[in-house]
Write a protein that holds these residues in place. Structure first.
Motif, mmCIF file in Angstrom:
data_model
loop_
_atom_site.group_PDB
_atom_site.id
_atom_site.type_symbol
_atom_site.label_atom_id
_atom_site.label_comp_id
_atom_site.label_asym_id
_atom_site.label_seq_id
_atom_site.Cartn_x
_atom_site.Cartn_y
_atom_site.Cartn_z
ATOM 1 N N UNK A 1 44.805 65.631 33.056
ATOM 2 C CA UNK A 1 43.360 65.374 33.078
ATOM 3 C C UNK A 1 43.055 64.049 33.764
ATOM 4 N N UNK B 1 41.553 62.031 18.997
ATOM 5 C CA UNK B 1 41.351 63.254 18.210
ATOM 6 C C UNK B 1 42.539 64.206 18.362
ATOM 7 N N UNK C 1 45.916 64.269 16.307
ATOM 8 C CA UNK C 1 46.048 64.959 15.018
ATOM 9 C C UNK C 1 46.889 66.225 15.148
ATOM 10 N N UNK C 2 46.924 66.787 16.354
ATOM 11 C CA UNK C 2 47.683 68.031 16.538
ATOM 12 C C UNK C 2 49.181 67.781 16.365
ATOM 13 N N UNK D 1 40.100 61.652 5.537
ATOM 14 C CA UNK D 1 40.670 61.673 6.892
ATOM 15 C C UNK D 1 39.563 61.836 7.936
ATOM 16 N N UNK D 2 38.605 62.730 7.648
ATOM 17 C CA UNK D 2 37.485 62.936 8.577
ATOM 18 C C UNK D 2 36.746 61.634 8.828
ATOM 19 N N UNK E 1 38.850 59.256 10.968
ATOM 20 C CA UNK E 1 38.862 59.657 12.381
ATOM 21 C C UNK E 1 37.515 59.368 13.038
ATOM 22 N N UNK E 2 36.449 59.620 12.293
ATOM 23 C CA UNK E 2 35.121 59.346 12.842
ATOM 24 C C UNK E 2 34.978 57.857 13.159
ATOM 25 N N UNK F 1 36.980 57.084 16.366
ATOM 26 C CA UNK F 1 36.569 57.574 17.685
ATOM 27 C C UNK F 1 35.104 57.364 18.016
ATOM 28 N N UNK F 2 34.233 57.357 17.016
ATOM 29 C CA UNK F 2 32.808 57.247 17.331
ATOM 30 C C UNK F 2 32.449 55.938 18.049
ATOM 31 N N UNK G 1 33.488 56.211 21.551
ATOM 32 C CA UNK G 1 32.606 57.098 22.312
ATOM 33 C C UNK G 1 31.308 56.388 22.673
ATOM 34 N N UNK G 2 30.720 55.680 21.696
ATOM 35 C CA UNK G 2 29.476 54.955 21.972
ATOM 36 C C UNK G 2 29.704 53.847 22.991
#
Ligand SMILES: Nc1ncnc2c1ncn2[C@@H]1O[C@H](COP(=O)(O)OP(=O)(O)OP(=O)(O)O)[C@@H](O)[C@H]1O
Ligand SMILES: [Mg+2]
Lengths: 219, 258, 221
Positions: C103, C159, C162-163, C193-194, C197-198, C201-202, C205-206
Motif C-alpha cells: 500500500x 488497527x 490486532x490481527x 480493549x476497544x 484502541x480508540x 488510533x483516533x 487519525x485526527x
C-alpha cells in the motif's frame, strides 16, 4: 519433507463452499453498507445536533477500532444488549456492515464536499428542495469521486470478511483453518487458501484500478 | 432621494443587516425595486453587494430587517421559499452550470423537476430560450465545451426557463474574457428592454449608465447613494462615490447619456 | 446488563504490556512497510517496464490476500518450507510490514507521479544523476503530498496489528483473550480493549486530518 496435495483435491468442495460464503458475505455487507453510509452522511448533515453527534460518534468509533475486535464485541455484546440469540453469521455481518457503512459515509461525505457550494446554491436559487439539489445536481457529480473509493472499499471488504472466521463463520478462512487442524497438511491447506483468495482478489484489484482510470477521464 | 416612491414595489428591502463573525457585511440596507425597473448595484469589493443579492432569495439568512417580494416576507418562517426562488431567477459570477448535464439539460432541469412540466413542453421552451440567447445550435453540448460568454448565456436561459418575475445578476461578466463580455451584456440589455425587472451587481459602468433606471452605490455594508445613472455618474453627492468612480478611471458618462 | 470490572486490578499490568506490544508491533511494521514501499514505489516509477510489471504483481498480491491469511501462512506454513520457525512477533512484523509495503508503494508511486515531469528534466539538465534527482528534487516534493495518505496507513496499521492475535503475538487483543480465558468476562475486557484502541488510533487519525488541511495547498502544483 513431502507434500500431499491430494488433501486439497479431496476437500475442494468444502473450500469452494467457503469461498462462496466469503463472496456472499462481502456482497450482502456492501448492499447494506451503501444505503447505510448514505443515511449516516445525511444524518451528519442534519440541523439537529443530537442526530449529528450520534452519526459522527458511530462513524468515528467504527473507523478507529480494529474490525476484528468489533466482530468479537458484536458477537458477545449484542446478545447481552438485546437478549436475542444471534448466530455467528448475523453477528459477523452486523460488524462488517457497521464498519463498512462508517467508511462509506466518509467516502460519500468527501465526494459531496468536493462539489463546490455554488452548485448547491444555483440549484436552490432555481427553487429546488435540498433533497432535489442533492439528488439531481450534487450526487450525479459526486459519483466520479465516490465510485473509485467504493471500489477500494470493496477490495478491502473482500479481504476483511476473513476476520469473521474468529467467531466460526464458515467462510473461506475458517474452512481453511479447520481443514488445517483436521488434516495436519498445514502447508498445503494454507497455501491453497491463500491462492484461492489471490485468484478471487487479484481481478477485483484490477477492476478497481480500471474504475479509477475511467472516472479520471470523465472528470 | 429623487425617484418617486412606488407605492407597490415588487421588491422592498428594509434595514437588512447581516454579519459574518466580526464582519458586518450588511449594515442596514434599504432599497425598493419597481416592476420593470433595472437597478444596478456598484461599489468597491467587499462592500456587501453579493451578500445583499443572496439575501433577496434567502440563500443567506439575515440577522435583521425585512425583504418583501411581491407582498411576501421572504425571510418569514412560514414562507414557501422555493416558490419565491422559482419566481426570482439568479445568475452567478461563475455561471454554476451543472457540468453533468448538457446545455439543453441545464435549461430543462428546472421546469421538468421543479415545475413538473411535460418533457416536450420543457424542451420546446428551452430551445426557444437558447435561440433567444443565440445558442440554438449548442443544445447538445456540455457546458465545459462552451466559452465563458456562452456558458453565461446558457445560465441566463436556465434562469428564464422558470419564467421568473425578476432576475438577479451577480457580476455576470466578471469571470469573462473581454471579447465575450459584450454578448452577455447585449442579452441582458434585450431582457431589460422587454421589461424584465432586474437587480444587477456589476463593475461594467457603461452598462449601468446605459441600461439602469437607477444605480445604488455600496460602501461598507451600506447604500450610500441611489439615483438615476446621470446623477450618480455626473453629479454624485457622496465623496466616497466620487472616489470609487475615480478609482475606476470613470471619465464621465456624458457621451453615453442622452 | 451488569458490568463487572472487579477483575481489572489483577490484570491491568498484563493488559498494559499488551498495549506496549501493540505499539511496538505497529511501529516496527511501519518501519518495514515504509522501507519496502519506498523501494518498490521508486523502482516501479523509474525502474523500467519489466521491473514495473514484476513489482505490480507484489503490490496487487498484497491487495488481494487477507492479512490474516498472510500471517497464518508465515507463521504456520513457511517454517515447513524453510525449516526455521519465526516467533509470533517476528511473523507479525514481517507479515504486517510486507502487507503494508504494497500500500505504501502505491502511495509513493502516486506521490512521485504528482511531481511535474519538468522537475526531473530540470534536475537532469543541472547535471544530476537520476538517483540524485529523485533524492534531492523529486522525493522531497512528493513526500509532503504523501504525508496524509501515509498517515492514514499508520492508523490502519495500528488497527491491523490486532490481527496478529491469531498467531498469538502477545499484543493487546491476544492478551485480552488470555484475560477472558481466566476471568470469563468477555464484554468488559473487549470493551476495555476497544477504548484503548480508540485512544491509540483516533488522535492519530485526527492529527492526519489536521495535517491534510495544512498540507493540502502544497499539493496544488
Ligand atoms: N460566506 C461568507 N463568510 C464569511 N464572510 C463573508 C462571506 N461572504 C461574504 N463575506 C464577507 O462579507 C463582506 C461582503 O462581501 P460581499 O461578497 O457581499 O462583497 P461584494 O460587494 O460582493 O464584493 P465583490 O465585488 O468582491 O464581489 C466581505 O467582507 C466578505 O469578506
Ligand atoms: Mg460579489
Amino acid at each position: 519433507m513431502t507434500f500431499d496435495w491430494s488433501v486439497i483435491v479431496q476437500n475442494w468442495p468444502l473450500l469452494l463452499q467457503g469461498a462462496g460464503v466469503t463472496i456472499a458475505l462481502a456482497l450482502v455487507t456492501m448492499v447494506i453498507a451503501v444505503p447505510g453510509g448514505l443515511l449516516l452522511t445525511l444524518m451528519r448533515g442534519s440541523p439537529r445536533a443530537p442526530v449529528r453527534g450520534l452519526a459522527t460518534a458511530f462513524v468515528e468509533f467504527f473507523r478507529s477500532t480494529p474490525l476484528m475486535l468489533q466482530v468479537y464485541w458484536v458477537f458477545y455484546v449484542l446478545p447481552m444488549l438485546t437478549d436475542v440469540q444471534v448466530d455467528a453469521f448475523a453477528a459477523g455481518l452486523t460488524a462488517l456492515a457497521c464498519n463498512v457503512s462508517a467508511f462509506n459515509s466518509e467516502t460519500f461525505r468527501s465526494g459531496i464536499n468536493s462539489i463546490r457550494p455554488g452548485q448547491r446554491q444555483a440549484a436552490l436559487a432555481l427553487g429546488m428542495t435540498g433533497l432535489q439539489a442533492m439528488r439531481l445536481i450534487i450526487l450525479p457529480q459526486a459519483v466520479h469521486r465516490v465510485l473509485p473509493a467504493l471500489a477500494n472499499t470493496w477490495v478491502s471488504l473482500f479481504k476483511d470478511t476473513s476476520l469473521v472466521s474468529i467467531i466460526a463463520v464458515s467462510e473461506l478462512s475458517y474452512v481453511g483453518l479447520q481443514l488445517r487442524s483436521q488434516t495436519f497438511r498445514v502447508l498445503e491447506v494454507l497455501t491453497a487458501m491463500a491462492v484461492l483468495y489471490w485468484l478471487m482478489g487479484y481481478p477485483q484489484a484490477k477492476i478497481a484500478d480500471w474504475i479509477h482510470r475511467t472516472c479520471k477521464v470523465t472528470e | 432621494m429623487t425617484a418617486p416612491t412606488d407605492p407597490q414595489p415588487i421588491l422592498r428591502v428594509t434595514e437588512v443587516r447581516k454579519h459574518y463573525g466580526p464582519v458586518q457585511a450588511l449594515d442596514g440596507v434599504s432599497l425598493d425595486v419597481s416592476r420593470g425597473e433595472v437597478v444596478c448595484l456598484i461599489g468597491p469589493s467587499g462592500s456587501g453587494k453579493s451578500t445583499l443579492l443572496r439575501t433577496l432569495n434567502a440563500l443567506e439568512p439575515i440577522d435583521g430587517g425585512q425583504v418583501v417580494f411581491d407582498g411576501i416576507d421572504v425571510h418569514a418562517r412560514q414562507t414557501d421559499l422555493r416558490r419565491v426562488r422559482q419566481r426570482m431567477g439568479m445568475v452567478f459570477q461563475n455561471f454554476e452550470l451543472f457540468p453533468h448535464l448538457s446545455v439543453l439539460g441545464n435549461v430543462v432541469v428546472g421546469p421538468r423537476q421543479i415545475l413538473k412540466r411535460p418533457l416536450e413542453e420543457a424542451e420546446h421552451q428551452a430551445r426557444e430560450l437558447l435561440g433567444k440567447v443565440g445558442l440554438a445550435d449548442k443544445a447538445r453540448m456540455r457546458p465545459a465545451e462552451l466559452s465563458g460568454g456562452q456558458q453565461q448565456r446558457v445560465a441566463i436561459a436556465r434562469a428564464l426557463a422558470m419564467r421568473p418575475d425578476m432576475m438577479l445578476f451577480d457580476e455576470p461578466t466578471s469571470a469573462l474574457d473581454p471579447e465575450t463580455i459584450g454578448e452577455v451584456l447585449s442579452v441582458m440589455k434585450r431582457l431589460a428592454d422587454e421589461g424584465m425587472t432586474m437587480v444587477v451587481v456589476t463593475h461594467e459602468m457603461t452598462f449601468a449608465a446605459r441600461v439602469a433606471d437607477r444605480v445604488a452605490v455600496f460602501d461598507r455594508g451600506r447604500i450610500i447613494e441611489v439615483g438615476p445613472p446621470q446623477q450618480i455618474f455626473e453629479a454624485a453627492t457622496a465623496a466616497r462615490t466620487r472616489d470609487f468612480l475615480r478609482h475606476l478611471d470613470w471619465d464621465g458618462a456624458s457621451d453615453l447619456m442622452s | 446488563m451488569i458490568f463487572d470490572f472487579t477483575f481489572l486490578p489483577g490484570f491491568w499490568r498484563f493488559l498494559l504490556g499488551g498495549v506496549l506490544v501493540t505499539l511496538w508491533l505497529s511501529l516496527a511494521s511501519i518501519g518495514v512497510g515504509l522501507m519496502v514501499g519506498l523501494a518498490v514505489g521508486i523502482l516501479r516509477t523509474y525502474g523500467g517496464r519489466a521491473m514495473d510489471a514484476v513489482l505490480s504483481v507484489y503490490v496487487d498480491t498484497m491487495r488481494s490476500i487477507p492479512l490474516l491469511v498472510i500471517l497464518v501462512w508465515l507463521f504456520f506454513a513457511m517454517p515447513l518450507v524453510t525449516g526455521r520457525s519465526l516467533t509470533p512477533l517476528a511473523a507479525g512484523i514481517i507479515g504486517l510490514g510486507l502487507h503494508l509495503g504494497g500500500f505504501v508503494a502505491e502511495v509513493v508511486r502516486a506521490g512521485l507521479a504528482s511531481v511535474r515531469a519538468g522537475q526531473m528534466r530540470a534536475a537532469l539538465a543541472l547535471g544530476m544523476s537520476v538517483s540524485q534527482a529523485i533524492r534531492v528534487v523529486i522525493l522531497p516534493q512528493a513526500l509532503i503530498r504523501m504525508m496524509p495518505a501515509l498517515g492514514s496507513l499508520l492508523v490502519i496499521t495500528i488497527k491491523d496489528s490486532a490481527i496478529a492475535s491469531v498467531i498469538a503475538a502477545p499484543e493487546l487483543l491476544y492478551k485480552s483473550q488470555v484475560v477472558i480465558g481466566k476471568t470469563y468476562r468477555p464484554v468488559e475486557t473487549f470493551t476495555i480493549a476497544l477504548v484503548v484502541y480508540f485512544l491509540l488510533s483516533w488522535p492519530v487519525a485526527r492529527g492526519v486530518d489536521y495535517l491534510y488541511r495544512r498540507v493540502a495547498h502544497l499539493g496544488a502544483s
